[in-house]
Design a protein around this motif. Structure first.
Motif, short mmCIF file in Angstrom:
data_model
loop_
_atom_site.label_atom_id
_atom_site.label_comp_id
_atom_site.label_asym_id
_atom_site.label_seq_id
_atom_site.Cartn_x
_atom_site.Cartn_y
_atom_site.Cartn_z
N LEU A 111 -80.90 21.37 -4.53
CA LEU A 111 -79.84 22.33 -4.21
C LEU A 111 -79.72 22.49 -2.71
CD1 LEU A 111 -80.35 25.24 -6.75
CD2 LEU A 111 -78.68 23.40 -6.83
N ARG A 112 -78.48 22.67 -2.27
CA ARG A 112 -78.27 22.98 -0.85
C ARG A 112 -79.16 24.17 -0.47
NH1 ARG A 112 -72.07 23.97 -0.91
NH2 ARG A 112 -72.96 25.99 -0.39
N THR A 113 -79.62 24.17 0.75
CA THR A 113 -80.52 25.24 1.22
C THR A 113 -79.90 26.61 1.02
OG1 THR A 113 -81.45 23.71 2.82
CG2 THR A 113 -81.89 26.03 3.18
N ASP A 114 -78.62 26.75 1.31
CA ASP A 114 -77.97 28.07 1.18
C ASP A 114 -77.73 28.48 -0.28
OD1 ASP A 114 -75.93 26.22 0.74
OD2 ASP A 114 -74.44 27.36 1.85
N ALA A 115 -77.99 27.58 -1.24
CA ALA A 115 -77.83 27.89 -2.66
C ALA A 115 -79.19 28.12 -3.34
CB ALA A 115 -77.07 26.77 -3.36
N GLN A 116 -80.26 28.00 -2.57
CA GLN A 116 -81.59 28.20 -3.14
C GLN A 116 -81.92 29.68 -3.25
OE1 GLN A 116 -84.30 25.78 -0.81
NE2 GLN A 116 -83.14 23.92 -1.25
N ARG A 117 -82.89 29.98 -4.10
CA ARG A 117 -83.41 31.34 -4.32
C ARG A 117 -82.37 32.27 -4.97
NH1 ARG A 117 -88.08 30.37 -1.97
NH2 ARG A 117 -88.24 29.53 0.11
N ARG A 118 -81.47 31.69 -5.76
CA ARG A 118 -80.47 32.48 -6.48
C ARG A 118 -80.52 32.24 -7.99
NH1 ARG A 118 -75.07 32.08 -2.69
NH2 ARG A 118 -76.11 32.56 -0.72
N GLY A 119 -81.51 31.47 -8.43
CA GLY A 119 -81.63 31.17 -9.85
C GLY A 119 -80.80 29.99 -10.32
N TYR A 120 -80.08 29.34 -9.41
CA TYR A 120 -79.23 28.22 -9.81
C TYR A 120 -80.05 27.04 -10.35
CZ TYR A 120 -75.32 30.42 -7.24
OH TYR A 120 -74.35 31.28 -6.78
N ALA A 121 -81.18 26.72 -9.70
CA ALA A 121 -81.98 25.57 -10.13
C ALA A 121 -82.49 25.80 -11.55
CB ALA A 121 -83.14 25.32 -9.17
N THR A 122 -82.98 27.00 -11.83
CA THR A 122 -83.46 27.30 -13.18
C THR A 122 -82.32 27.24 -14.19
OG1 THR A 122 -85.25 28.66 -12.30
CG2 THR A 122 -84.64 29.02 -14.60
N GLU A 123 -81.17 27.78 -13.84
CA GLU A 123 -80.00 27.76 -14.73
C GLU A 123 -79.57 26.33 -15.03
OE1 GLU A 123 -75.51 29.63 -14.57
OE2 GLU A 123 -77.11 30.72 -13.54
N ALA A 124 -79.51 25.49 -13.98
CA ALA A 124 -79.10 24.10 -14.16
C ALA A 124 -80.15 23.33 -14.96
CB ALA A 124 -78.87 23.45 -12.79
N ALA A 125 -81.42 23.50 -14.61
CA ALA A 125 -82.49 22.78 -15.29
C ALA A 125 -82.56 23.18 -16.77
CB ALA A 125 -83.83 23.04 -14.60
N THR A 126 -82.33 24.44 -17.07
CA THR A 126 -82.33 24.90 -18.46
C THR A 126 -81.21 24.23 -19.25
OG1 THR A 126 -83.37 26.99 -17.86
CG2 THR A 126 -82.17 26.94 -19.95
N ALA A 127 -80.04 24.11 -18.66
CA ALA A 127 -78.92 23.44 -19.34
C ALA A 127 -79.25 21.97 -19.60
CB ALA A 127 -77.64 23.56 -18.51
N CYS A 128 -79.91 21.33 -18.63
CA CYS A 128 -80.28 19.92 -18.80
C CYS A 128 -81.39 19.78 -19.84
CB CYS A 128 -80.71 19.33 -17.47
SG CYS A 128 -79.33 19.18 -16.30
N ARG A 129 -82.34 20.70 -19.86
CA ARG A 129 -83.40 20.70 -20.88
C ARG A 129 -82.79 20.85 -22.27
NH1 ARG A 129 -86.02 26.11 -21.43
NH2 ARG A 129 -84.02 26.34 -22.51
N ASP A 130 -81.84 21.77 -22.41
CA ASP A 130 -81.20 21.99 -23.71
C ASP A 130 -80.44 20.75 -24.17
OD1 ASP A 130 -82.31 24.50 -23.56
OD2 ASP A 130 -80.39 25.53 -23.23
N LEU A 131 -79.77 20.08 -23.26
CA LEU A 131 -79.07 18.83 -23.58
C LEU A 131 -80.08 17.79 -24.05
CD1 LEU A 131 -76.47 17.02 -23.49
CD2 LEU A 131 -77.22 16.39 -21.19
N ALA A 132 -81.19 17.65 -23.33
CA ALA A 132 -82.22 16.67 -23.69
C ALA A 132 -82.75 16.94 -25.09
CB ALA A 132 -83.35 16.71 -22.67
N ARG A 133 -83.00 18.19 -25.40
CA ARG A 133 -83.59 18.58 -26.68
C ARG A 133 -82.56 18.53 -27.82
NH1 ARG A 133 -84.86 24.28 -26.10
NH2 ARG A 133 -82.66 24.45 -26.63
N ASP A 134 -81.42 19.15 -27.60
CA ASP A 134 -80.48 19.40 -28.69
C ASP A 134 -79.52 18.25 -28.97
OD1 ASP A 134 -81.70 21.89 -28.74
OD2 ASP A 134 -80.06 22.88 -27.63
N ILE A 135 -79.18 17.49 -27.97
CA ILE A 135 -78.16 16.45 -28.13
C ILE A 135 -78.75 15.05 -28.01
CG2 ILE A 135 -75.97 15.52 -27.24
CD1 ILE A 135 -75.78 18.38 -28.48
N LEU A 136 -79.60 14.84 -27.00
CA LEU A 136 -80.14 13.50 -26.74
C LEU A 136 -81.39 13.20 -27.55
CD1 LEU A 136 -79.66 13.46 -22.87
CD2 LEU A 136 -78.17 12.47 -24.61
#
Length: 182
Positions: A111-136
């Protein structure tokens, strides 16, 4: 173009991308993203736990690598944007990675430095984890993290991964492997 949160979208009949989250949207990388990706991968703060930053040609190779992954695996790292503005904030996704002779699917994020520490990485990673588990139907997910990268370790833990072991990359770099069964 986007459906309800929780839906997955099929792109060109083979590639799935994560469903949008309340704040984030995902899409495949294109050559038109070179300026954003070169700025991201060339930022010393973003890349502080990597051996070095990447130049513009390496950023283009990063895009090419992900486009190959989309075709060959049906997934890769996706561009992450803010849903409210469409603004680029980084990349997140799934990539096959070999560590000590074993290939697993890694969840990765930048994530861009100015977008860090806002929960975006966790939100994005959770969506990717769910895709890996539920769809792939991926059965095991890892994160390969520099031992000093405490923020990334926290993201992995919030996404449901736990420290499994310490290891070394082929280049001899010490890493921590976080993993979970899906």
């Amino acid at each position: 173009m986007w459906g309800e949160v929780g839906e997955c979208f099929l792109v060109n009949h083979e590639q799935h991308i994560p469903a949008p989250t309340p704040r984030l949207a995902f899409r495949p990388m294109t050559t038109g993203d070179l300026d954003d990706m070169a700025a991201l991968l060339g930022d010393p703060d973003v890349m502080r736990y990597y051996p070095r930053t990447k130049g513009r040609d390496e950023a283009m190779a990063w895009i090419d690598w992900n486009q190959r992954l989309y075709r060959q695996e049906g997934f890769g790292l996706w561009l992450v944007t803010l849903r409210s503005t469409g603004e680029f904030i980084g990349d997140c996704g799934l990539t096959p990675q070999e560590i000590e002779g074993t290939t697993d699917i890694e969840i990765g994020y930048h994530l861009r430095t100015d977008a860090q520490r806002r929960g975006y990485a966790t939100e994005a990673a959770t969506a990717c984890r769910d895709l890996a588990r539920d769809i792939l139907d991926i059965k095991r997910l890892i994160a390969i993290i520099h031992p000093d990268n405490i923020p990334s370790q926290r993201v992995a833990e919030k996404t449901g991964l736990a420290h499994e072991r310490d290891a070394q990359t082929r280049a001899g770099q010490a890493v921590r492997i976080y993993a979970t069964a899906l």
